[in-house]
Design an enzyme around this catalytic site. Structure first.
Site, PDB file in Angstrom:
ATOM      1  N   ARG A  22     -59.373 104.718 145.874  1.00 42.23           N
ATOM      2  CA  ARG A  22     -59.039 104.467 147.270  1.00 42.23           C
ATOM      3  C   ARG A  22     -57.874 105.393 147.622  1.00 42.23           C
ATOM      4  O   ARG A  22     -57.080 105.758 146.760  1.00 42.23           O
ATOM      5  CB  ARG A  22     -58.635 103.008 147.476  1.00 42.23           C
ATOM      6  CG  ARG A  22     -59.733 102.006 147.127  1.00 42.23           C
ATOM      7  CD  ARG A  22     -59.223 100.570 147.265  1.00 42.23           C
ATOM      8  NE  ARG A  22     -60.280  99.609 146.968  1.00 42.23           N
ATOM      9  CZ  ARG A  22     -60.513  99.073 145.769  1.00 42.23           C
ATOM     10  NH1 ARG A  22     -59.742  99.417 144.730  1.00 42.23           N
ATOM     11  NH2 ARG A  22     -61.498  98.204 145.589  1.00 42.23           N
ATOM     12  N   HIS A  63     -61.552 108.188 152.789  1.00 45.72           N
ATOM     13  CA  HIS A  63     -62.333 107.115 152.166  1.00 45.72           C
ATOM     14  C   HIS A  63     -63.798 107.510 151.983  1.00 45.72           C
ATOM     15  O   HIS A  63     -64.465 107.008 151.067  1.00 45.72           O
ATOM     16  CB  HIS A  63     -62.237 105.838 153.001  1.00 45.72           C
ATOM     17  CG  HIS A  63     -62.496 104.591 152.215  1.00 45.72           C
ATOM     18  ND1 HIS A  63     -61.718 104.207 151.144  1.00 45.72           N
ATOM     19  CD2 HIS A  63     -63.457 103.641 152.330  1.00 45.72           C
ATOM     20  CE1 HIS A  63     -62.182 103.076 150.637  1.00 45.72           C
ATOM     21  NE2 HIS A  63     -63.242 102.710 151.333  1.00 45.72           N
ATOM     22  N   LYS A  90     -56.975  96.582 144.076  1.00 44.77           N
ATOM     23  CA  LYS A  90     -56.943  95.376 144.904  1.00 44.77           C
ATOM     24  C   LYS A  90     -56.917  94.128 144.029  1.00 44.77           C
ATOM     25  O   LYS A  90     -57.594  94.054 143.014  1.00 44.77           O
ATOM     26  CB  LYS A  90     -58.174  95.325 145.813  1.00 44.77           C
ATOM     27  CG  LYS A  90     -58.080  96.235 147.030  1.00 44.77           C
ATOM     28  CD  LYS A  90     -59.251  95.978 147.955  1.00 44.77           C
ATOM     29  CE  LYS A  90     -59.119  96.778 149.240  1.00 44.77           C
ATOM     30  NZ  LYS A  90     -60.247  96.526 150.161  1.00 44.77           N
ATOM     31  N   ARG A 106     -64.551 108.683 148.539  1.00 42.61           N
ATOM     32  CA  ARG A 106     -64.765 107.597 147.564  1.00 42.61           C
ATOM     33  C   ARG A 106     -66.221 107.133 147.639  1.00 42.61           C
ATOM     34  O   ARG A 106     -66.869 106.940 146.608  1.00 42.61           O
ATOM     35  CB  ARG A 106     -63.801 106.439 147.856  1.00 42.61           C
ATOM     36  CG  ARG A 106     -64.083 105.162 147.065  1.00 42.61           C
ATOM     37  CD  ARG A 106     -62.976 104.140 147.359  1.00 42.61           C
ATOM     38  NE  ARG A 106     -63.377 102.772 147.099  1.00 42.61           N
ATOM     39  CZ  ARG A 106     -63.281 102.158 145.918  1.00 42.61           C
ATOM     40  NH1 ARG A 106     -62.831 102.817 144.874  1.00 42.61           N
ATOM     41  NH2 ARG A 106     -63.636 100.890 145.782  1.00 42.61           N
ATOM     42  N   TYR A 159     -74.272 100.513 147.723  1.00 44.19           N
ATOM     43  CA  TYR A 159     -74.475 101.945 147.531  1.00 44.19           C
ATOM     44  C   TYR A 159     -75.916 102.268 147.168  1.00 44.19           C
ATOM     45  O   TYR A 159     -76.388 103.371 147.415  1.00 44.19           O
ATOM     46  CB  TYR A 159     -73.519 102.474 146.452  1.00 44.19           C
ATOM     47  CG  TYR A 159     -72.095 102.514 146.924  1.00 44.19           C
ATOM     48  CD1 TYR A 159     -71.623 103.563 147.713  1.00 44.19           C
ATOM     49  CD2 TYR A 159     -71.214 101.477 146.622  1.00 44.19           C
ATOM     50  CE1 TYR A 159     -70.317 103.585 148.162  1.00 44.19           C
ATOM     51  CE2 TYR A 159     -69.910 101.492 147.068  1.00 44.19           C
ATOM     52  CZ  TYR A 159     -69.462 102.547 147.839  1.00 44.19           C
ATOM     53  OH  TYR A 159     -68.172 102.563 148.297  1.00 44.19           O
ATOM     54  N   HIS A 199     -64.677  97.093 141.994  1.00 42.06           N
ATOM     55  CA  HIS A 199     -65.238  96.022 142.815  1.00 42.06           C
ATOM     56  C   HIS A 199     -65.227  94.705 142.042  1.00 42.06           C
ATOM     57  O   HIS A 199     -65.628  94.657 140.875  1.00 42.06           O
ATOM     58  CB  HIS A 199     -66.680  96.344 143.221  1.00 42.06           C
ATOM     59  CG  HIS A 199     -66.783  97.408 144.255  1.00 42.06           C
ATOM     60  ND1 HIS A 199     -67.926  98.150 144.458  1.00 42.06           N
ATOM     61  CD2 HIS A 199     -65.888  97.866 145.172  1.00 42.06           C
ATOM     62  CE1 HIS A 199     -67.733  99.014 145.437  1.00 42.06           C
ATOM     63  NE2 HIS A 199     -66.505  98.862 145.876  1.00 42.06           N
TER      64      HIS A 199
END
Length: 305
Positions: free
Chosen positions: A159, A250, A182, A253, A285, A276
């Site tokens: 990110r 972004h 995250k 990515r 994706y 994730h």
């Protein structure tokens, strides 16, 4: 208007988010803006100075009126949902630090968000971007910074906030980068030599001395580079070379993920690389890759109806 004691609570809440929950600076600012919007509405709704008692006794009618106001003001479902999450977070903090008991706000469900598929760039557009990003910067070290940063994002799937947090300590390991992403989730990403070499070249001519724990990507005044500043460089690139409108930091990515899938990567490995929490997020994706394959099939397959 806020009672001074509330502002003190908000300041403590912000420190709690940053230091104990490890939220990014961007998230803390966004949550603070959402809470500010809620309290401003409460001030308007009650026509008087907002006190802690107003916050504790806020009823479901007030909260739903605030959400309706955001909807009328054309906030997206995603923004409305985030705003409600921010206010709920503040109420949870009050439960921990004051005499507030379980509040009615926790019974309110967030609006359903429209799921947007991630938009990747074509491999050709990525190559054009990487070849020409150095043309924007005016100073050699800035030009090299731009290229090193863009290659890093595309080569690692970081990110933008993660890439801008890279320090000299990350460079000490020759084989991988250890990233805290995250939700304080740690992941390990292999170093690609091209990315590490460009960063090394950039640091050799960077005119600012940095400690080992300081972010290496700097703005022209020597402060930590911010995402909007870098995206402005990409806007210049996009306009000059006629690249897709969705080109941002972004999008590289997203391109990292989509191109790996198209070249045979498995979903579980990709989930780990992207950081994730849920495999279903990574599965988005596959939908973009299928769309890509459909486009190739439609334009290139020799047998057509």
């Amino acid at each position: 208007m806020l009672d001074t004691s509330i502002q003190a609570l908000i300041n403590k809440w912000q420190k709690y988010l940053a230091l104990q929950r490890n939220y990014s600076n961007h998230t803390v600012i966004s949550y603070n803006n959402d809470l500010k919007h809620f309290l401003e509405f409460m001030n308007y709704y009650n026509s008087e100075l907002v006190t802690i008692n107003h916050i504790k006794t806020a009823d479901i009618r007030l909260i739903r009126s605030w959400l309706a106001k955001r909807n009328c003001d054309n906030f997206t479902a995603s923004s409305i949902s985030r705003g409600l999450s921010a206010v709920k977070n503040f109420y949870r903090f009050l439960e921990k630090t004051t005499q507030l008991n379980s509040h009615i706000i926790f019974s309110i469900k967030s609006p359903k968000k429209t799921k947007l598929l991630p938009k990747a760039l074509s491999e050709d557009d990525v190559v054009i971007s990487l070849e020409h990003i150095e043309e924007y910067g005016n100073v050699k070290w800035v030009e090299l910074r731009n290229k090193a940063l863009l290659v890093l994002i595309y080569a690692s799937g970081l990110r933008i906030s993660e890439a801008l947090s890279i320090t000299k300590l990350h460079l000490q390991n020759l084989e991988f980068i250890r990233i805290i992403g995250k939700g304080s989730k740690e992941r390990i990403i292999p170093w690609l030599p091209i990315a590490k070499n460009l960063i090394t070249q950039y640091l050799e001519i960077l005119p600012y001395k940095l400690g080992d724990n300081e972010p290496i990507f700097r703005g022209k005044q020597g402060k930590k580079l911010q995402p909007p500043v870098f995206n402005r460089e990409l806007i210049k690139l996009k306009h000059f070379y006629g690249l897709p409108q969705h080109l941002t930091a972004h999008s590289f990515r997203h391109s990292f993920a989509s191109h790996l899938l198209e070249h045979g990567a498995d979903l579980r490995s990709l989930q780990e690389l992207l950081g994730h929490k849920s495999l279903s997020t990574t599965q988005n994706y596959t939908k973009t890759s299928i769309k890509h394959l459909e486009a190739v099939y439609t334009t290139a397959y020799p047998i057509k109806k």
